[in-house]
Scaffold this motif. Structure first.
Motif, PDB file in Angstrom:
ATOM      1  N   ARG A  29      53.432 -40.205  -0.093  1.00 37.38           N
ATOM      2  CA  ARG A  29      52.911 -41.563   0.027  1.00 37.38           C
ATOM      3  C   ARG A  29      52.902 -42.227  -1.331  1.00 37.38           C
ATOM      4  O   ARG A  29      52.924 -41.558  -2.370  1.00 37.38           O
ATOM      5  N   ILE A  31      50.900 -44.458  -4.016  1.00 36.28           N
ATOM      6  CA  ILE A  31      49.521 -44.775  -4.375  1.00 36.28           C
ATOM      7  C   ILE A  31      49.557 -45.872  -5.436  1.00 36.28           C
ATOM      8  O   ILE A  31      50.060 -45.652  -6.546  1.00 36.28           O
ATOM      9  N   TYR A 127      53.177 -47.628  -8.993  1.00 40.00           N
ATOM     10  CA  TYR A 127      52.785 -46.702  -7.936  1.00 40.00           C
ATOM     11  C   TYR A 127      53.088 -45.276  -8.366  1.00 40.00           C
ATOM     12  O   TYR A 127      54.074 -45.018  -9.049  1.00 40.00           O
ATOM     13  N   GLU A 130      52.988 -39.349  -4.184  1.00 39.22           N
ATOM     14  CA  GLU A 130      52.290 -38.075  -3.960  1.00 39.22           C
ATOM     15  C   GLU A 130      52.813 -37.458  -2.687  1.00 39.22           C
ATOM     16  O   GLU A 130      53.095 -38.116  -1.722  1.00 39.22           O
TER      17      GLU A 130
END
Length: 130
Positions: A29, A31, A127, A130
């Protein structure tokens, strides 16, 4: 025992690393971490060529530059193979340490503006993957 299905634990996935087929890759994803204005765009010799391609949503590559003689925590920002600038020095310490530890990051363009006919102001979001 040959035909049994082995359970895949997080530990097993970690041991296998990135050699997994795409269907078995662990979930990843984005983050959101920081809003920045890309520093140093006036020092990019190819900024006039790159400027027309910079638009909202474009993903830019980030690369650590520990050999930078002005800032050992420098993180360059690239459009394709063209370095267009850097993460501002006052914001790069933690991200550089995370990058050195193997974490992946990227920028996404939020806005681009030509200021005073010479400065390409690039607003971006950083970003971590992860």
């Amino acid at each position: 025992m040959k035909n049994q299905i082995a359970k895949i634990s997080p530990e097993l996935l970690e041991m296998m690393g990135s050699k997994l087929p795409n269907s078995l890759q662990p979930f990843s994803r984005e983050i959101f971490l920081l809003d920045i204005v890309v520093a140093g765009t006036t020092h990019c010799e190819d900024i006039d060529y790159v400027y027309p391609y910079l638009e909202k949503g474009l993903v830019l590559r980030m690369q650590r530059m520990p050999e930078n003689k002005h800032d050992e925590n420098a993180i360059a920002i690239y459009f394709d193979d063209t370095r267009i600038g850097y993460v501002p020095r006052e914001l790069n310490l933690v991200i550089s340490r995370l990058m050195d530890a193997g974490k992946a990051f990227f920028c996404r363009v939020e806005a681009v503006e030509l200021v005073n006919d010479y400065w390409v102001k690039i607003d971006a979001k950083i970003y971590m993957v992860e």
